[in-house]
Design a protein around this motif. Sequence first.
Motif, PDB file in Angstrom:
ATOM      1  N   GLY A  46      41.684  94.924  27.179  1.00 17.45           N
ATOM      2  CA  GLY A  46      40.430  95.644  27.305  1.00 17.45           C
ATOM      3  C   GLY A  46      39.207  94.813  27.005  1.00 17.45           C
ATOM      4  O   GLY A  46      38.081  95.272  27.224  1.00 17.45           O
ATOM      5  N   TYR A  47      39.394  93.598  26.493  1.00 19.07           N
ATOM      6  CA  TYR A  47      38.261  92.752  26.128  1.00 19.07           C
ATOM      7  C   TYR A  47      38.719  91.303  26.042  1.00 19.07           C
ATOM      8  O   TYR A  47      39.914  91.016  25.942  1.00 19.07           O
ATOM      9  CB  TYR A  47      37.667  93.171  24.777  1.00 19.07           C
ATOM     10  N   ALA A  48      37.762  90.385  26.059  1.00 15.07           N
ATOM     11  CA  ALA A  48      38.016  88.971  25.801  1.00 15.07           C
ATOM     12  C   ALA A  48      37.050  88.507  24.727  1.00 15.07           C
ATOM     13  O   ALA A  48      36.073  89.190  24.411  1.00 15.07           O
ATOM     14  CB  ALA A  48      37.846  88.149  27.069  1.00 15.07           C
ATOM     15  N   ILE A  49      37.324  87.342  24.138  1.00 16.14           N
ATOM     16  CA  ILE A  49      36.483  86.782  23.075  1.00 16.14           C
ATOM     17  C   ILE A  49      35.864  85.480  23.571  1.00 16.14           C
ATOM     18  O   ILE A  49      36.574  84.564  23.984  1.00 16.14           O
ATOM     19  CB  ILE A  49      37.295  86.510  21.795  1.00 16.14           C
ATOM     20  N   MET A  50      34.548  85.398  23.527  1.00 16.42           N
ATOM     21  CA  MET A  50      33.842  84.185  23.921  1.00 16.42           C
ATOM     22  C   MET A  50      34.061  83.090  22.878  1.00 16.42           C
ATOM     23  O   MET A  50      33.856  83.311  21.682  1.00 16.42           O
ATOM     24  CB  MET A  50      32.345  84.480  24.060  1.00 16.42           C
ATOM     25  N   ALA A  51      34.469  81.916  23.318  1.00 20.97           N
ATOM     26  CA  ALA A  51      34.668  80.782  22.406  1.00 20.97           C
ATOM     27  C   ALA A  51      34.496  79.479  23.180  1.00 20.97           C
ATOM     28  O   ALA A  51      34.597  79.449  24.405  1.00 20.97           O
ATOM     29  CB  ALA A  51      36.050  80.841  21.756  1.00 20.97           C
ATOM     30  N   GLY A  52      34.223  78.406  22.448  1.00 22.73           N
ATOM     31  CA  GLY A  52      34.092  77.086  23.054  1.00 22.73           C
ATOM     32  C   GLY A  52      32.667  76.608  23.227  1.00 22.73           C
ATOM     33  O   GLY A  52      32.436  75.476  23.663  1.00 22.73           O
ATOM     34  N   GLY A 102      32.514  84.216  19.545  1.00 19.00           N
ATOM     35  CA  GLY A 102      33.019  85.331  18.755  1.00 19.00           C
ATOM     36  C   GLY A 102      32.632  86.692  19.293  1.00 19.00           C
ATOM     37  O   GLY A 102      33.084  87.714  18.780  1.00 19.00           O
ATOM     38  N   THR A 103      31.819  86.729  20.357  1.00 17.43           N
ATOM     39  CA  THR A 103      31.374  87.997  20.926  1.00 17.43           C
ATOM     40  C   THR A 103      32.412  88.535  21.911  1.00 17.43           C
ATOM     41  O   THR A 103      32.861  87.797  22.789  1.00 17.43           O
ATOM     42  CB  THR A 103      30.033  87.821  21.660  1.00 17.43           C
ATOM     43  N   PRO A 104      32.791  89.811  21.812  1.00 14.66           N
ATOM     44  CA  PRO A 104      33.635  90.400  22.856  1.00 14.66           C
ATOM     45  C   PRO A 104      32.873  90.422  24.186  1.00 14.66           C
ATOM     46  O   PRO A 104      31.699  90.815  24.226  1.00 14.66           O
ATOM     47  CB  PRO A 104      33.898  91.827  22.351  1.00 14.66           C
ATOM     48  N   VAL A 105      33.522  89.993  25.248  1.00 14.40           N
ATOM     49  CA  VAL A 105      32.869  89.884  26.550  1.00 14.40           C
ATOM     50  C   VAL A 105      33.770  90.476  27.627  1.00 14.40           C
ATOM     51  O   VAL A 105      34.971  90.682  27.413  1.00 14.40           O
ATOM     52  CB  VAL A 105      32.509  88.421  26.884  1.00 14.40           C
ATOM     53  N   PHE A 106      33.163  90.689  28.817  1.00 13.78           N
ATOM     54  CA  PHE A 106      33.846  91.428  29.866  1.00 13.78           C
ATOM     55  C   PHE A 106      33.603  90.774  31.224  1.00 13.78           C
ATOM     56  O   PHE A 106      32.663  89.989  31.390  1.00 13.78           O
ATOM     57  CB  PHE A 106      33.364  92.883  29.858  1.00 13.78           C
ATOM     58  N   PRO A 107      34.467  91.081  32.205  1.00 15.43           N
ATOM     59  CA  PRO A 107      34.357  90.442  33.519  1.00 15.43           C
ATOM     60  C   PRO A 107      32.971  90.609  34.153  1.00 15.43           C
ATOM     61  O   PRO A 107      32.347  91.659  34.045  1.00 15.43           O
ATOM     62  CB  PRO A 107      35.431  91.163  34.339  1.00 15.43           C
ATOM     63  N   GLN A 135      39.288  77.868  25.094  1.00 18.36           N
ATOM     64  CA  GLN A 135      39.131  78.494  23.783  1.00 18.36           C
ATOM     65  C   GLN A 135      38.980  80.015  23.868  1.00 18.36           C
ATOM     66  O   GLN A 135      39.449  80.734  22.973  1.00 18.36           O
ATOM     67  CB  GLN A 135      37.960  77.864  23.038  1.00 18.36           C
ATOM     68  N   SER A 136      38.345  80.517  24.926  1.00 16.33           N
ATOM     69  CA  SER A 136      38.241  81.974  25.072  1.00 16.33           C
ATOM     70  C   SER A 136      39.624  82.585  25.289  1.00 16.33           C
ATOM     71  O   SER A 136      39.920  83.676  24.781  1.00 16.33           O
ATOM     72  CB  SER A 136      37.325  82.324  26.246  1.00 16.33           C
ATOM     73  N   LEU A 137      40.470  81.882  26.025  1.00 15.81           N
ATOM     74  CA  LEU A 137      41.839  82.355  26.235  1.00 15.81           C
ATOM     75  C   LEU A 137      42.590  82.466  24.915  1.00 15.81           C
ATOM     76  O   LEU A 137      43.211  83.495  24.613  1.00 15.81           O
ATOM     77  CB  LEU A 137      42.566  81.399  27.177  1.00 15.81           C
ATOM     78  N   ILE A 138      42.542  81.409  24.094  1.00 21.38           N
ATOM     79  CA  ILE A 138      43.297  81.404  22.835  1.00 21.38           C
ATOM     80  C   ILE A 138      42.689  82.373  21.830  1.00 21.38           C
ATOM     81  O   ILE A 138      43.417  83.075  21.113  1.00 21.38           O
ATOM     82  CB  ILE A 138      43.360  79.977  22.253  1.00 21.38           C
ATOM     83  N   TYR A 170      41.535  72.327  19.355  1.00 23.34           N
ATOM     84  CA  TYR A 170      40.612  73.387  19.761  1.00 23.34           C
ATOM     85  C   TYR A 170      41.311  74.747  19.790  1.00 23.34           C
ATOM     86  O   TYR A 170      40.678  75.781  19.586  1.00 23.34           O
ATOM     87  CB  TYR A 170      40.015  73.068  21.132  1.00 23.34           C
ATOM     88  N   GLY A 171      42.628  74.735  20.045  1.00 23.56           N
ATOM     89  CA  GLY A 171      43.372  75.982  19.994  1.00 23.56           C
ATOM     90  C   GLY A 171      43.393  76.568  18.596  1.00 23.56           C
ATOM     91  O   GLY A 171      43.261  77.782  18.424  1.00 23.56           O
ATOM     92  N   ALA A 172      43.550  75.720  17.594  1.00 26.05           N
ATOM     93  CA  ALA A 172      43.503  76.195  16.213  1.00 26.05           C
ATOM     94  C   ALA A 172      42.126  76.765  15.889  1.00 26.05           C
ATOM     95  O   ALA A 172      42.000  77.795  15.210  1.00 26.05           O
ATOM     96  CB  ALA A 172      43.841  75.046  15.260  1.00 26.05           C
ATOM     97  N   ARG A 173      41.092  76.089  16.380  1.00 24.31           N
ATOM     98  CA  ARG A 173      39.721  76.579  16.166  1.00 24.31           C
ATOM     99  C   ARG A 173      39.537  77.966  16.790  1.00 24.31           C
ATOM    100  O   ARG A 173      39.005  78.888  16.161  1.00 24.31           O
ATOM    101  CB  ARG A 173      38.724  75.589  16.781  1.00 24.31           C
ATOM    102  N   ALA A 174      39.987  78.103  18.038  1.00 24.58           N
ATOM    103  CA  ALA A 174      39.845  79.376  18.732  1.00 24.58           C
ATOM    104  C   ALA A 174      40.669  80.475  18.066  1.00 24.58           C
ATOM    105  O   ALA A 174      40.226  81.629  17.965  1.00 24.58           O
ATOM    106  CB  ALA A 174      40.262  79.208  20.192  1.00 24.58           C
ATOM    107  N   ALA A 175      41.876  80.130  17.620  1.00 25.60           N
ATOM    108  CA  ALA A 175      42.720  81.119  16.948  1.00 25.60           C
ATOM    109  C   ALA A 175      42.067  81.613  15.662  1.00 25.60           C
ATOM    110  O   ALA A 175      42.173  82.793  15.307  1.00 25.60           O
ATOM    111  CB  ALA A 175      44.091  80.516  16.651  1.00 25.60           C
ATOM    112  N   TYR A 176      41.382  80.711  14.962  1.00 26.70           N
ATOM    113  CA  TYR A 176      40.685  81.100  13.731  1.00 26.70           C
ATOM    114  C   TYR A 176      39.537  82.053  14.057  1.00 26.70           C
ATOM    115  O   TYR A 176      39.323  83.047  13.359  1.00 26.70           O
ATOM    116  CB  TYR A 176      40.164  79.850  13.027  1.00 26.70           C
ATOM    117  N   ILE A 177      38.797  81.780  15.128  1.00 27.95           N
ATOM    118  CA  ILE A 177      37.749  82.692  15.561  1.00 27.95           C
ATOM    119  C   ILE A 177      38.339  84.064  15.853  1.00 27.95           C
ATOM    120  O   ILE A 177      37.765  85.104  15.496  1.00 27.95           O
ATOM    121  CB  ILE A 177      37.036  82.134  16.814  1.00 27.95           C
ATOM    122  N   GLY A 178      39.510  84.079  16.500  1.00 25.56           N
ATOM    123  CA  GLY A 178      40.159  85.326  16.865  1.00 25.56           C
ATOM    124  C   GLY A 178      40.769  86.087  15.712  1.00 25.56           C
ATOM    125  O   GLY A 178      41.243  87.209  15.907  1.00 25.56           O
ATOM    126  N   GLY A 179      40.797  85.496  14.499  1.00 23.07           N
ATOM    127  CA  GLY A 179      41.250  86.243  13.336  1.00 23.07           C
ATOM    128  C   GLY A 179      42.394  85.649  12.555  1.00 23.07           C
ATOM    129  O   GLY A 179      42.761  86.177  11.493  1.00 23.07           O
TER     130      GLY A 179
END
Length: 474
Positions: A46-52, A102-107, A135-138, A170-179
Amino acid sequence: MVEKLNLTMLTDFYEITMANGYFCTSMADDIAYFDMFFRKIPDGGGYAIMAGLAQVIEYFKNLEFTDEDIAYLREKKLFNEEFLNYLADFQFTCDVWAVPEGTPVFPGEPLITVRGPVIQAQFVETMVLLMVNHQSLIATKASRIVRAAAGRPVMEFGTRRAHGGSAAIYGARAAYIGGCVGTACTISDSMYGIPALGTMAHSWVQMFDDEYEAFKKYAEIYPTNCTLLVDTYNVLKSGVPSAIKVFKEVKPEKMGIRIDSGDITYLTKKARKMLDEAGLEDCSIVVSNSLDEYIIRDVILEGACIDSFGVGERLITAKSEPVFGGVYKLVALEKDGKMIPKIKKSENVEKITNPGFKTVYRLFDKDTHRALADIIMLDGETIEEGEAYEIFDPDAVWKRKKITNFYAENLRQQIFKEGKCVYQSPSLQEIRTHCKKQLDAMWDEMKRFENPQTYYVDLSHKLWQLKHDMIEEL
């Protein structure tokens, strides 16, 4: 250090051939606008997370062609010599706007817009997509996994399964952003301050004559934080009993066991009972072994006794859907001080772009502070608080909904002005906190793993009319 590499030449070759073409046709200084956006949320979520964004900023700050780069391009015998001289003195002078990390984003929402000489704005496409897509994917996958854990800590354990060194870091960085609360990737702790976490491998246990000796030595070396891997041989017959014996003898300040195989629900229930009967109620149970959000959700529903999770390959590779699918498209030109919107028309409706220079407003309910909808608007348009705003249902455009009692926030900020960074990048911890706060503002119904409620993302009437008119004209 990955951040210090000159990544200018990490680009698709056609970005350079197009740049040379623009130069040779005297179009190099024509002002163009490009939007980076994505079309589909991974995993049907239902959502994605902006990262990178931080890495995009570093890339823009350090854009330069070295003598070696120029020599390489000259050897290709494809490029105009005056163009190569231009590259030798290359300076990034674009304006950039972006949605903060870190912002939830949409298509369809313009996550990044680059405005400037087309030779520059076009050239940066590859790296913008590379950094934000990955990073948004992870970050999105991590957010789903953390949500499944229902408050239990999730550790990112995927370094050895990542698709290369940069993907691990960068995957570790993105995962940390994601929680996620930490990572197994040591260099990510060194670079970004993400807590490095880990216990032992099965080889540690195998190096000793038996589990008891291996566990005792480890507990003596690490008496303040001792987590023992109990599934090298037999979890319930030898692993947990040996761990209990060591914990009672050494009495480490913090103790835990980790299970990395077998029936997680069954083993954790039995292990919890054994630990509690031994008076070790404070001993935590950590599980790993090819976990994802669905397995985590299921074992919790089955009553598994788990205090935290270590998630590896299915997080760091986003295994279930390993492509974010962000794109970078021309949306406008400037001629004689006048903006000329551009649109890409396609047989696939979802590939028709939104023309013009735009921004995104998020509408929040004044009473609950929950997000109600996002509105993509042409630059210069505003939303007046206190007035009713009408939006279309994203699943059925003939349905309309009026929103009242709301306030609006512009999701985008200017990052560069004429090539100079005007944005104060937040710390990684601040980005992570922002992500949690923004997700808390989203309704739970849109966070479901299956069939999430579709979030309203609408075009302003002015943008919708512009798009409709341009489609009709083509």
